[in-house]
Design an enzyme around this catalytic site. Structure first.
Site, PDB file in Angstrom:
ATOM      1  N   PRO A  65      29.035  41.131  13.779  1.00 30.55           N
ATOM      2  CA  PRO A  65      29.538  40.002  13.025  1.00 30.55           C
ATOM      3  C   PRO A  65      30.499  39.543  13.525  1.00 30.55           C
ATOM      4  CG  PRO A  65      29.544  41.666  11.943  1.00 30.55           C
ATOM      5  CD  PRO A  65      29.286  41.993  12.312  1.00 30.55           C
ATOM      6  N   HIS A  66      31.030  38.378  14.572  1.00 33.15           N
ATOM      7  CA  HIS A  66      32.785  38.409  14.808  1.00 33.15           C
ATOM      8  C   HIS A  66      32.740  36.599  14.744  1.00 33.15           C
ATOM      9  CE1 HIS A  66      29.538  37.491  18.012  1.00 33.15           C
ATOM     10  NE2 HIS A  66      30.080  36.886  18.297  1.00 33.15           N
TER      11      HIS A  66
END
Length: 154
Positions: A65-66
């Site tokens: 996730p970013h």
């Protein structure tokens, strides 16, 4: 760019379980807040918003996730190893237990992409994933993550 430059030892954690993907993203936001001083609510909101574009589960039990945050001056990371995998809507439909989140400044263009590529390349190694899953000590996990990249460069 090196993993040791984006990940602090205090941003590595082992979590017994998370009830959902959303709960895990909250854990990542809290971890980033503790390690880097980011606003945890903003971090979680940005991660959730990014997930609406498409899941960040990349396969082999790994999720990346970013998100972009306006209160950062560089790319930073947070790592969670989960003792009990959860559904993350990964591309291979396998549950996720290795999660490396990246947070980048709003204006970070290529640096964000370089960090994402670095982490993805590092966690693509089956031997490293096996070692990570065999350990539940955050300092050992940090050492494995930062040493793995050095081994690849050699």
């Amino acid at each position: 760019m090196e993993i040791s430059g984006i990940l602090k030892p205090e941003a590595v954690k082992v979590v017994a379980s998370a009830s959902s993907k959303k709960r895990l993203l909250h854990d990542l936001g809290d971890l980033a807040a503790t390690a880097y001083g980011v606003n945890p609510a903003a971090a979680v909101e940005a991660l959730l918003e990014r997930e609406t574009l498409g899941p960040t589960g990349v396969g082999h039990g790994v999720a990346l996730p970013h998100a972009r945050l306006n209160d950062l001056d560089r790319v930073v990371g947070a790592f969670i190893l989960m003792e009990k995998p959860i559904d993350f809507e990964a591309v291979d439909r396998q549950p996720v237990d290795i999660v490396f989140a990246l947070f980048a400044p709003e204006e970070a263009g290529v640096e964000h992409l370089k960090a994402l590529a670095l982490v993805s390349r590092t966690l693509r190694e089956n031997a490293l994933r096996t070692k990570l899953r065999a350990n539940n000590d955050p300092s050992t996990l940090y050492t494995l993550l930062t040493a793995a990249q050095g081994a690849q460069a050699a």
